[in-house]
Motif scaffolding. Structure first.
Motif, PDB file in Angstrom:
ATOM      1  N   GLN A   1     120.846  66.497  82.695  1.00 52.38           N
ATOM      2  CA  GLN A   1     120.927  67.094  81.288  1.00 52.38           C
ATOM      3  C   GLN A   1     122.321  67.588  81.266  1.00 52.38           C
ATOM      4  OE1 GLN A   1     117.962  67.613  79.473  1.00 52.38           O
ATOM      5  NE2 GLN A   1     117.668  65.938  80.762  1.00 52.38           N
ATOM      6  N   GLY A   2     123.278  67.232  81.808  1.00 54.52           N
ATOM      7  CA  GLY A   2     124.849  67.873  81.290  1.00 54.52           C
ATOM      8  C   GLY A   2     124.897  69.256  81.815  1.00 54.52           C
ATOM      9  N   MET A   3     124.374  69.914  82.767  1.00 50.31           N
ATOM     10  CA  MET A   3     124.345  71.392  83.081  1.00 50.31           C
ATOM     11  C   MET A   3     125.178  71.332  84.200  1.00 50.31           C
ATOM     12  SD  MET A   3     120.474  72.400  82.446  1.00 50.31           S
ATOM     13  CE  MET A   3     120.954  74.400  82.000  1.00 50.31           C
ATOM     14  N   VAL A   4     125.253  70.287  85.008  1.00 50.74           N
ATOM     15  CA  VAL A   4     125.967  70.495  86.303  1.00 50.74           C
ATOM     16  C   VAL A   4     126.840  69.094  86.425  1.00 50.74           C
ATOM     17  CG1 VAL A   4     124.869  72.211  87.151  1.00 50.74           C
ATOM     18  CG2 VAL A   4     124.379  69.977  88.174  1.00 50.74           C
ATOM     19  N   GLU A   5     127.680  68.894  87.468  1.00 47.89           N
ATOM     20  CA  GLU A   5     128.354  67.852  87.939  1.00 47.89           C
ATOM     21  C   GLU A   5     128.722  67.710  89.199  1.00 47.89           C
ATOM     22  OE1 GLU A   5     131.807  66.735  85.862  1.00 47.89           O
ATOM     23  OE2 GLU A   5     133.058  68.367  86.661  1.00 47.89           O
ATOM     24  N   SER A   6     128.263  66.601  89.800  1.00 44.00           N
ATOM     25  CA  SER A   6     128.644  66.629  91.225  1.00 44.00           C
ATOM     26  C   SER A   6     130.249  65.972  91.623  1.00 44.00           C
ATOM     27  CB  SER A   6     127.733  65.733  92.024  1.00 44.00           C
ATOM     28  OG  SER A   6     127.926  65.307  93.222  1.00 44.00           O
ATOM     29  N   ARG A   7     130.959  66.478  92.152  1.00 41.55           N
ATOM     30  CA  ARG A   7     132.326  66.175  92.501  1.00 41.55           C
ATOM     31  C   ARG A   7     132.431  66.028  94.270  1.00 41.55           C
ATOM     32  NH1 ARG A   7     135.606  71.080  89.400  1.00 41.55           N
ATOM     33  NH2 ARG A   7     134.317  70.646  87.582  1.00 41.55           N
ATOM     34  N   ARG A   8     133.175  64.688  94.366  1.00 43.48           N
ATOM     35  CA  ARG A   8     133.262  64.456  95.873  1.00 43.48           C
ATOM     36  C   ARG A   8     134.504  64.960  96.350  1.00 43.48           C
ATOM     37  NH1 ARG A   8     129.713  61.009  98.324  1.00 43.48           N
ATOM     38  NH2 ARG A   8     128.255  60.142  96.895  1.00 43.48           N
ATOM     39  N   GLY A   9     134.839  64.871  97.774  1.00 43.89           N
ATOM     40  CA  GLY A   9     136.016  65.104  98.264  1.00 43.89           C
ATOM     41  C   GLY A   9     135.944  66.349  99.195  1.00 43.89           C
ATOM     42  N   ARG A  10     137.266  66.921  99.673  1.00 47.65           N
ATOM     43  CA  ARG A  10     137.281  68.150 100.586  1.00 47.65           C
ATOM     44  C   ARG A  10     136.681  69.183  99.631  1.00 47.65           C
ATOM     45  NH1 ARG A  10     139.590  69.645 105.008  1.00 47.65           N
ATOM     46  NH2 ARG A  10     140.340  71.746 105.244  1.00 47.65           N
ATOM     47  N   TYR A  11     136.978  69.476  98.434  1.00 50.87           N
ATOM     48  CA  TYR A  11     136.587  70.433  97.539  1.00 50.87           C
ATOM     49  C   TYR A  11     135.610  70.324  96.676  1.00 50.87           C
ATOM     50  CZ  TYR A  11     140.910  72.168 100.047  1.00 50.87           C
ATOM     51  OH  TYR A  11     142.123  72.692 100.636  1.00 50.87           O
ATOM     52  N   GLY A  12     134.666  69.246  96.998  1.00 48.53           N
ATOM     53  CA  GLY A  12     133.561  68.903  96.159  1.00 48.53           C
ATOM     54  C   GLY A  12     132.738  69.812  96.207  1.00 48.53           C
ATOM     55  N   GLY A  13     131.438  69.347  95.676  1.00 50.36           N
ATOM     56  CA  GLY A  13     130.319  69.974  95.286  1.00 50.36           C
ATOM     57  C   GLY A  13     129.609  69.819  94.067  1.00 50.36           C
ATOM     58  N   THR A  14     128.635  71.020  93.908  1.00 59.30           N
ATOM     59  CA  THR A  14     128.095  70.729  92.823  1.00 59.30           C
ATOM     60  C   THR A  14     128.567  71.887  91.664  1.00 59.30           C
ATOM     61  OG1 THR A  14     125.969  69.828  93.710  1.00 59.30           O
ATOM     62  CG2 THR A  14     125.834  70.948  91.268  1.00 59.30           C
ATOM     63  N   PHE A  15     129.056  71.526  90.564  1.00 60.69           N
ATOM     64  CA  PHE A  15     129.758  72.406  89.823  1.00 60.69           C
ATOM     65  C   PHE A  15     129.176  72.499  88.331  1.00 60.69           C
ATOM     66  CE2 PHE A  15     133.045  71.312  92.859  1.00 60.69           C
ATOM     67  CZ  PHE A  15     133.809  72.239  92.821  1.00 60.69           C
ATOM     68  N   VAL A  16     129.083  73.819  88.001  1.00 62.07           N
ATOM     69  CA  VAL A  16     128.511  74.362  86.511  1.00 62.07           C
ATOM     70  C   VAL A  16     129.363  73.951  85.563  1.00 62.07           C
ATOM     71  CG1 VAL A  16     127.644  76.256  85.102  1.00 62.07           C
ATOM     72  CG2 VAL A  16     127.242  76.150  88.043  1.00 62.07           C
ATOM     73  N   LEU A  17     128.911  73.320  84.593  1.00 61.81           N
ATOM     74  CA  LEU A  17     129.300  72.865  83.152  1.00 61.81           C
ATOM     75  C   LEU A  17     129.190  73.884  82.229  1.00 61.81           C
ATOM     76  CD1 LEU A  17     128.569  68.994  83.065  1.00 61.81           C
ATOM     77  CD2 LEU A  17     130.844  70.148  83.937  1.00 61.81           C
ATOM     78  N   PRO A  18     130.144  73.949  81.287  1.00 63.33           N
ATOM     79  CA  PRO A  18     130.078  74.935  79.913  1.00 63.33           C
ATOM     80  C   PRO A  18     128.751  74.620  79.431  1.00 63.33           C
ATOM     81  CG  PRO A  18     132.131  73.975  80.073  1.00 63.33           C
ATOM     82  CD  PRO A  18     131.326  73.262  81.261  1.00 63.33           C
ATOM     83  N   ARG A  19     127.881  75.487  78.921  1.00 62.37           N
ATOM     84  CA  ARG A  19     126.589  75.497  78.075  1.00 62.37           C
ATOM     85  C   ARG A  19     126.514  74.398  76.950  1.00 62.37           C
ATOM     86  NH1 ARG A  19     123.125  79.861  78.644  1.00 62.37           N
ATOM     87  NH2 ARG A  19     121.649  78.841  77.170  1.00 62.37           N
ATOM     88  N   ALA A  20     127.894  74.408  76.224  1.00 60.74           N
ATOM     89  CA  ALA A  20     127.924  73.837  75.087  1.00 60.74           C
ATOM     90  C   ALA A  20     127.785  72.159  75.601  1.00 60.74           C
ATOM     91  CB  ALA A  20     129.210  73.782  74.514  1.00 60.74           C
ATOM     92  N   THR A  21     127.800  71.837  76.729  1.00 60.80           N
ATOM     93  CA  THR A  21     127.580  70.339  77.102  1.00 60.80           C
ATOM     94  C   THR A  21     125.943  69.920  77.282  1.00 60.80           C
ATOM     95  OG1 THR A  21     127.809  70.683  79.713  1.00 60.80           O
ATOM     96  CG2 THR A  21     129.943  70.162  78.222  1.00 60.80           C
ATOM     97  N   ALA A  22     125.308  70.949  77.405  1.00 60.85           N
ATOM     98  CA  ALA A  22     123.999  70.852  77.753  1.00 60.85           C
ATOM     99  C   ALA A  22     123.242  70.233  76.401  1.00 60.85           C
ATOM    100  CB  ALA A  22     123.114  72.093  77.817  1.00 60.85           C
TER     101      ALA A  22
END
Length: 268
Positions: A99-120
């Motif tokens: 739904q474009g609300m979060v994105e998953s990033r890999r790597g040492r500092y990865g995780g699930t990051f919140v995206l700006p509301r405008a992208t939803a």
């Protein structure tokens, strides 16, 4: 008699041995003290683990407790607060990513990051517009009263062709294409209302279902939720055919609660 059992994978809040997600440190400990998470998140009830988890994580995002650009708490921590398996949590995070609300990033500092509301997607704005035009909580409560009542009445006694009609309606939902699912789902519930033997109940349910569909049309069809709904549909029909009114009402009440959790999550 229908055997009533847990239909999702909610579990006690003890940590499991599930593998770590990308970016989640193996030695990271879950936070258990007071704070925003403890104030907002609560263990979900058995029966609608996916839907209630989605509702609460959406609330977490809508409240801005994790601002855009920041990382959500570790999966282990979220799962422990919610009392669900990490499989369920990951399915919820996948929905939010789609739904474009979060994105998953890999790597040492990865995780699930919140995206700006405008992208939803814009459907959320339409849902809130439609929700503002009706009393959503009243609609959900009235729907539950009518649905549980209809299920109980059907279990108390069906007309001669009632069992066959009910089985056919259930089968139609199971074989429905994704784009036709909501229509077949509506027909199954309308069949239960009609078979209750009360014309007034059936008429009132048709009205409240029309209002409900106006809201449901604004949220995505989630495969996990549809699979769960199908399990609940089958359990309701089984209870009705077994003439177990208590089980029919209980399963229908649980089913209605799942839909309510989804709507509240997307409306929050």
């Amino acid at each position: 008699m229908v055997t009533r059992r847990r239909t999702d994978d909610t579990r006690p809040t003890a940590a499991t041995g599930a593998p770590e997600a990308p970016g989640e440190a193996a030695g990271e400990a879950a936070e258990t003290g007071p704070g925003p998470l403890a104030a907002v998140l609560r263990p979900v009830r058995a029966g609608n683990g996916f839907e209630e988890t989605l509702e609460q994580v959406l609330q977490l995002l809508r409240l801005g407790l994790v601002p855009p650009g920041d990382r959500l708490p570790a999966e282990r921590e979220l799962a422990q607060h919610l009392g669900v398996s990490r499989v369920t949590l990951r399915e919820v995070l996948k929905v939010l990513q789609d739904q474009g609300m979060v994105e998953s990033r890999r790597g040492r500092y990865g995780g699930t990051f919140v995206l700006p509301r405008a992208t939803a997607p814009g459907s959320g704005d339409e849902l809130r517009r439609r929700g503002a035009a009706v009393d959503v909580e009243d609609t959900l409560r009235f729907r539950e009263v009518l649905e549980t009542g209809a299920a109980g009445l059907c279990a108390d006694g069906l007309a001669a062709d009632g069992a066959d009609r009910l089985r056919a309606a259930l089968e139609a939902t199971q074989g429905a294409r994704l784009e036709d699912y909501r229509r077949q789902d509506t027909l199954l519930h309308l069949t239960l209302a009609e078979l209750s033997g009360s014309r007034s109940l059936a008429a009132q349910y048709a009205s409240v279902r029309a209002t409900l569909n106006e809201l449901l049309d604004c949220i995505p069809l989630l495969v996990r939720n549809l699979e769960h709904s199908q399990q609940q549909h089958a359990a309701v029909v089984e209870a009705v055919l077994d003439r177990d009114a208590e089980a029919a009402r209980e399963m229908m009440r649980e089913h209605c609660a799942g839909t309510a959790a989804l709507l509240r999550g997307f409306l929050s």
